[in-house]
Design an enzyme around this catalytic site. Structure first.
Site, PDB file in Angstrom:
ATOM      1  N   CYS A   1       0.793  -1.240   0.000  1.00  0.00           N
ATOM      2  CA  CYS A   1       0.000   0.000   0.000  1.00  0.00           C
ATOM      3  C   CYS A   1       0.824   1.289   0.000  1.00  0.00           C
ATOM      4  O   CYS A   1       0.741   2.067  -0.939  1.00  0.00           O
ATOM      5  CB  CYS A   1      -0.940  -0.009   1.191  1.00  0.00           C
ATOM      6  SG  CYS A   1      -2.106  -1.383   1.121  1.00  0.00           S
TER       7      CYS A   1
HETATM    8  N1  LIG Z   1      -2.669  -6.175   1.848  1.00  0.00           N
HETATM    9  C1  LIG Z   1      -3.221  -5.139   2.440  1.00  0.00           C
HETATM   10  O1  LIG Z   1      -2.944  -4.871   3.601  1.00  0.00           O
HETATM   11  C2  LIG Z   1      -4.239  -4.264   1.737  1.00  0.00           C
HETATM   12  C3  LIG Z   1      -4.988  -3.359   2.510  1.00  0.00           C
HETATM   13  C4  LIG Z   1      -5.928  -2.565   1.884  1.00  0.00           C
HETATM   14  C5  LIG Z   1      -6.095  -2.658   0.500  1.00  0.00           C
HETATM   15  N2  LIG Z   1      -5.334  -3.527  -0.243  1.00  0.00           N
HETATM   16  C6  LIG Z   1      -5.571  -3.574  -1.678  1.00  0.00           C
HETATM   17  O2  LIG Z   1      -6.342  -4.738  -1.965  1.00  0.00           O
HETATM   18  C7  LIG Z   1      -5.993  -5.285  -3.240  1.00  0.00           C
HETATM   19  C8  LIG Z   1      -5.565  -6.729  -3.094  1.00  0.00           C
HETATM   20  O3  LIG Z   1      -4.391  -6.776  -2.287  1.00  0.00           O
HETATM   21  P1  LIG Z   1      -3.937  -8.071  -1.504  1.00  0.00           P
HETATM   22  O4  LIG Z   1      -2.949  -7.597  -0.504  1.00  0.00           O
HETATM   23  O5  LIG Z   1      -5.114  -8.844  -1.048  1.00  0.00           O
HETATM   24  O6  LIG Z   1      -3.188  -8.865  -2.671  1.00  0.00           O
HETATM   25  P2  LIG Z   1      -2.599 -10.359  -2.592  1.00  0.00           P
HETATM   26  O7  LIG Z   1      -1.456 -10.390  -3.533  1.00  0.00           O
HETATM   27  O8  LIG Z   1      -2.407 -10.773  -1.182  1.00  0.00           O
HETATM   28  O9  LIG Z   1      -3.767 -11.260  -3.173  1.00  0.00           O
HETATM   29  C9  LIG Z   1      -4.243 -11.143  -4.454  1.00  0.00           C
HETATM   30  C10 LIG Z   1      -4.734 -12.500  -4.910  1.00  0.00           C
HETATM   31  O10 LIG Z   1      -5.415 -12.285  -6.139  1.00  0.00           O
HETATM   32  C11 LIG Z   1      -5.103 -13.363  -7.002  1.00  0.00           C
HETATM   33  N3  LIG Z   1      -5.398 -12.876  -8.343  1.00  0.00           N
HETATM   34  C12 LIG Z   1      -4.744 -11.941  -9.060  1.00  0.00           C
HETATM   35  N4  LIG Z   1      -5.384 -11.709 -10.210  1.00  0.00           N
HETATM   36  C13 LIG Z   1      -6.460 -12.522 -10.216  1.00  0.00           C
HETATM   37  C14 LIG Z   1      -7.508 -12.731 -11.131  1.00  0.00           C
HETATM   38  N5  LIG Z   1      -7.598 -12.040 -12.241  1.00  0.00           N
HETATM   39  N6  LIG Z   1      -8.441 -13.659 -10.841  1.00  0.00           N
HETATM   40  C15 LIG Z   1      -8.363 -14.362  -9.682  1.00  0.00           C
HETATM   41  N7  LIG Z   1      -7.407 -14.196  -8.771  1.00  0.00           N
HETATM   42  C16 LIG Z   1      -6.469 -13.273  -9.031  1.00  0.00           C
HETATM   43  C17 LIG Z   1      -3.660 -13.689  -6.703  1.00  0.00           C
HETATM   44  O11 LIG Z   1      -3.354 -15.018  -7.107  1.00  0.00           O
HETATM   45  C18 LIG Z   1      -3.611 -13.504  -5.180  1.00  0.00           C
HETATM   46  O12 LIG Z   1      -3.887 -14.705  -4.497  1.00  0.00           O
HETATM   47  C19 LIG Z   1      -4.920  -4.354  -3.785  1.00  0.00           C
HETATM   48  O13 LIG Z   1      -5.530  -3.374  -4.566  1.00  0.00           O
HETATM   49  C20 LIG Z   1      -4.345  -3.722  -2.526  1.00  0.00           C
HETATM   50  O14 LIG Z   1      -3.764  -2.466  -2.785  1.00  0.00           O
HETATM   51  C21 LIG Z   1      -4.429  -4.340   0.355  1.00  0.00           C
END
Ligand SMILES: NC(=O)c1ccc[n+]([C@@H]2O[C@H](COP(=O)([O-])OP(=O)(O)OC[C@H]3O[C@@H](n4cnc5c(N)ncnc54)[C@H](O)[C@@H]3O)[C@@H](O)[C@H]2O)c1
Length: 401
Positions: free
Chosen positions: A257
């Site tokens: 982030c």
């Molecule tokens: N990690 C955090 O603390 C956090 C907090 C707030 C917001 N976010 C936001 O949330 C979003 C997701 O982040 P995250 O940390 O959960 O990511 P992550 O990498 O932990 O998980 C993403 C998952 O999505 C899967 N994926 C990717 N493309 C895909 C698709 N087209 N179809 C199906 N699965 C797919 C990946 O295999 C992975 O398992 C981002 O935009 C991030 O900025 C993250």
């Protein structure tokens, strides 16, 4: 009601863990290994207990899938896929686009689509909706809403129930259905007038952190030059009961982030002809911190790190999680190696990273603490090398910022 969640990472699985209490949930992920692991009842995300996962699987409340057809009878689909930067540090919406394709090609009845992935204002209206319509050949009219995620993995005091959640639909019907959905597991819902406000608020929250972290990182360099303690000075400033919020210096910022979201805001600002000089500079100051730290370590060690065995302690981007995305440790290691140091790292929470295993916590000439997990014994840490430089402010008796 059946809920599909696209992406079963930090955000998607966390949402699934709360939604499964009230809905049947399909966690769709393109990663077969993650899906197999989840279906065998093993959570890969801090804060989501394997025991809970197993309970929902047994009660048919949850299952993970790589098959997009499993989403076709969903009533609500939540998008929770990565929104990284491209190689030239521009917003990369390709994962969102693929998620839109999955929805467009597989869901042939009107549903509610909620985007939780972080992105710039206008993403829901001008990218997600048109993209899904393109892939569904304009045959279905879905409802669309934005509700940016605020989860802080590893945190126990704030969770999905007690963290206020922003939301807004493109229509009042979308807003109202979004409220119904989240009200099942969130106690504090805050409706804003447009999805753009929700999207922009999320970016500003993280930009606020990035800028303040950069400011305190710069301040640490100033106090060192002045020969005073940054920590004592910050504690002194923090006695002011209003108008001040304490941030602490570090080796830089990491995670999905803080190093990324402000660049989304800067990119959209510049596209609209608005300046983002402050945001850009804050990013640079945080990135430069690793070089500053290596310079300080070299200065304390006779001016050269050539051939020195340096142990970097903690490569996760923050304490008590295994997440190494955008970790400041990577730049610290790069700078140490460019100075001729022989670098290994210790982090038993991460275990293996970039093809290297966590090294023992002993026997180094120099130890540089980037992240201090609770599990790392402070005495052992101090004994791991004759010179220990701590960037976290948590290791008493070590050299530091
Ligand atoms: N990690 C955090 O603390 C956090 C907090 C707030 C917001 N976010 C936001 O949330 C979003 C997701 O982040 P995250 O940390 O959960 O990511 P992550 O990498 O932990 O998980 C993403 C998952 O999505 C899967 N994926 C990717 N493309 C895909 C698709 N087209 N179809 C199906 N699965 C797919 C990946 O295999 C992975 O398992 C981002 O935009 C991030 O900025 C993250």
């Amino acid at each position: 009601m059946k809920v599909g969640i696209i992406g079963q990472g930090y955000v998607g699985l966390t949402i699934a863990s709360f939604a499964a209490k009230s809905f049947e949930v399909v966690g769709f992920d393109k990663n077969q290994k993650v899906v197999n692991q989840l279906n065998s009842g093993i959570s890969h995300i801090e804060g989501v207990e394997s025991a809970d996962l197993q309970k929902w699987i047994v009660n048919s409340r949850y299952r993970a899938s790589t098959s997009a057809t499993d989403l076709s009878d969903a009533d609500i689909v939540v998008i929770a896929v990565p929104t990284p930067l491209t190689n030239n540090r521009k917003p990369d919406l390709s994962f969102i686009d693929t998620a839109c394709r999955t929805i467009g090609e597989n869901i042939h009845k009107p549903i509610l689509v909620i985007n939780e992935s972080t992105s710039f204002p206008g993403t829901l209206r001008s990218f997600i909706k048109p993209s899904i319509e393109k892939y569904s050949l304009g045959q279905v009219e879905h409802l669309y809403a934005s509700s940016p995620e605020r989860v802080d993995p590893g945190r126990t005091d704030f969770n999905q129930s007690n963290t206020p959640r922003l939301y807004s639909g493109l229509t009042s019907e979308a807003s109202s259905k979004t409220k119904d959905f989240y009200s099942k597991f969130c106690d504090n819902l805050v409706e804003v007038s447009t999805p753009e406000v929700a999207e922009a608020a999320k970016l500003f929250e993280n930009t606020f952190r990035q800028v303040n972290i950069a400011l305190v990182n710069e301040f640490a360099q100033i106090t060192h030059a002045l020969g005073i303690s940054v920590y004592e000075t910050l504690d002194a400033a923090n006695t002011k009961p209003y108008g001040f919020m304490k941030f602490t210096p570090s080796a830089g910022v990491g995670g999905h982030c803080i190093p990324v979201d402000p660049t989304y805001l800067a990119a959209v600002a510049e596209e609209h002809g608005a300046p983002a000089t402050f945001i850009r500079r804050a990013n640079e100051v945080n990135l430069e911190m690793s070089e500053y730290i290596v310079r300080r370590v070299a200065e304390d060690n006779g001016g050269s790190l050539q051939g020195k065995n340096v142990l970097v302690v903690g490569v996760a981007y923050k304490p008590n999680v295994a997440d190494v995305r955008e970790t400041a440790a990577e730049l610290v290691i790069q700078h140490l190696r460019s100075q001729g140091a022989v670098v290994s790292w210790h982090d038993d929470v991460v275990g293996n990273w970039k093809g290297e295993d966590s090294a023992p916590l002993n026997g180094a000439d120099i130890a540089v603490v980037v992240t201090k997990h609770d599990s790392v014994d402070e005495k052992k840490l101090l004994a791991s090398a004759p010179y220990v430089f701590d960037t976290t402010g948590k290791v008493k008796g070590a050299k530091g910022l």
